[in-house]
Design a protein around this motif. Sequence first.
Motif, short mmCIF file in Angstrom:
data_model
loop_
_atom_site.label_atom_id
_atom_site.label_comp_id
_atom_site.label_asym_id
_atom_site.label_seq_id
_atom_site.Cartn_x
_atom_site.Cartn_y
_atom_site.Cartn_z
N LEU A 13 32.28 55.96 106.43
CA LEU A 13 31.36 56.59 105.48
C LEU A 13 29.95 56.06 105.69
CD1 LEU A 13 31.15 58.47 103.02
CD2 LEU A 13 31.56 56.48 101.60
N TRP A 14 29.82 54.76 105.87
CA TRP A 14 28.51 54.14 106.10
C TRP A 14 27.88 54.67 107.38
CZ3 TRP A 14 24.64 51.59 104.08
CH2 TRP A 14 23.78 50.86 104.89
N ARG A 15 28.67 54.72 108.45
CA ARG A 15 28.13 55.20 109.73
C ARG A 15 27.71 56.66 109.65
NH1 ARG A 15 32.75 52.35 113.35
NH2 ARG A 15 31.86 50.26 113.36
N THR A 16 28.52 57.51 109.03
CA THR A 16 28.16 58.92 108.95
C THR A 16 26.94 59.12 108.06
OG1 THR A 16 29.77 59.28 107.18
CG2 THR A 16 30.46 59.81 109.42
N ASP A 17 26.83 58.33 107.01
CA ASP A 17 25.62 58.43 106.19
C ASP A 17 24.38 58.03 106.99
OD1 ASP A 17 26.78 59.44 103.92
OD2 ASP A 17 27.03 57.49 102.95
N ARG A 18 24.52 57.00 107.82
CA ARG A 18 23.40 56.60 108.67
C ARG A 18 23.07 57.69 109.68
NH1 ARG A 18 25.34 51.14 110.88
NH2 ARG A 18 24.57 52.12 112.76
N ILE A 19 24.08 58.33 110.27
CA ILE A 19 23.85 59.40 111.24
C ILE A 19 23.17 60.58 110.57
CG2 ILE A 19 25.00 61.13 112.68
CD1 ILE A 19 27.10 58.95 113.34
N ILE A 20 23.65 60.95 109.39
CA ILE A 20 23.05 62.07 108.67
C ILE A 20 21.59 61.75 108.33
CG2 ILE A 20 23.10 63.34 106.49
CD1 ILE A 20 26.18 63.14 106.63
N ALA A 21 21.33 60.54 107.86
CA ALA A 21 19.97 60.14 107.53
C ALA A 21 19.08 60.14 108.77
CB ALA A 21 19.96 58.77 106.86
N ASP A 22 19.63 59.68 109.90
CA ASP A 22 18.87 59.66 111.14
C ASP A 22 18.53 61.07 111.60
OD1 ASP A 22 17.71 58.36 113.43
OD2 ASP A 22 19.46 59.05 114.60
N ILE A 23 19.49 61.99 111.53
CA ILE A 23 19.24 63.38 111.93
C ILE A 23 18.17 64.00 111.04
CG2 ILE A 23 20.27 65.69 112.01
CD1 ILE A 23 22.91 64.30 112.83
N ARG A 24 18.32 63.79 109.74
CA ARG A 24 17.32 64.36 108.82
C ARG A 24 15.95 63.74 109.02
NH1 ARG A 24 21.13 64.82 103.48
NH2 ARG A 24 22.29 66.63 104.21
N LEU A 25 15.90 62.43 109.28
CA LEU A 25 14.62 61.77 109.51
C LEU A 25 13.95 62.29 110.78
CD1 LEU A 25 12.63 59.60 108.53
CD2 LEU A 25 13.88 57.97 109.95
N ARG A 26 14.74 62.43 111.86
CA ARG A 26 14.17 62.97 113.10
C ARG A 26 13.61 64.37 112.87
NH1 ARG A 26 18.43 63.28 116.95
NH2 ARG A 26 19.79 62.03 115.69
N HIS A 27 14.37 65.19 112.15
CA HIS A 27 13.91 66.55 111.86
C HIS A 27 12.64 66.52 111.02
CE1 HIS A 27 13.70 70.32 109.64
NE2 HIS A 27 14.18 70.87 110.72
N LEU A 28 12.62 65.64 110.03
CA LEU A 28 11.46 65.53 109.17
C LEU A 28 10.23 65.08 109.95
CD1 LEU A 28 10.47 65.60 106.18
CD2 LEU A 28 10.99 63.17 106.11
#
Length: 160
Positions: A13-28
């Motif tokens: 859960l922690w890793r996927t939350d980090r991946i999701i946050a990373d993807i959204r941050l890159r997009h942002l």
Amino acid sequence: MNTENIVRHLRVLWRTDRIIADIRLRHLLMGLGLRAFAALIAAFGLLMLELSAYFALVQIWSAIAAAAILGAVNFLIAGVLFVIAGRPPSGRDIELANEIHDASIEALQLEARALQAQVSGAVHHPLSTVAPVLVPLIAIIVKNLRKTAKETAASSEAPA
């Protein structure tokens, strides 16, 4: 219910939350950069339109048309960049990360339900949860009592 499973699910859960946050941050960040570039081009377009108005007052035709056309093209480019920056993030990465996230949440919920059932079973039937521990414990106690009984019998026969 296994604590190792809970820890594993929490790590996933922690890793996927980090991946999701990373993807959204890159997009942002990409969108922010494109928007900043579009704003710069729009400012340049506005400057060209102002320059064309100036040229309209000074000269009537040639410089005016060129500056107006250049300003309109700059606004068009800025609009296209804003549209590109507003696109949602890439589908595959975020979908996969969301699926893994949802699966780990479901697994944690299953572990929590198993823990709840185990705790409620222990409350309703306390001997059923203690019995697996008591049987080996009783066997160890009986073995130790036999040893001490033999040792005391051997020590009382030795002086006589």
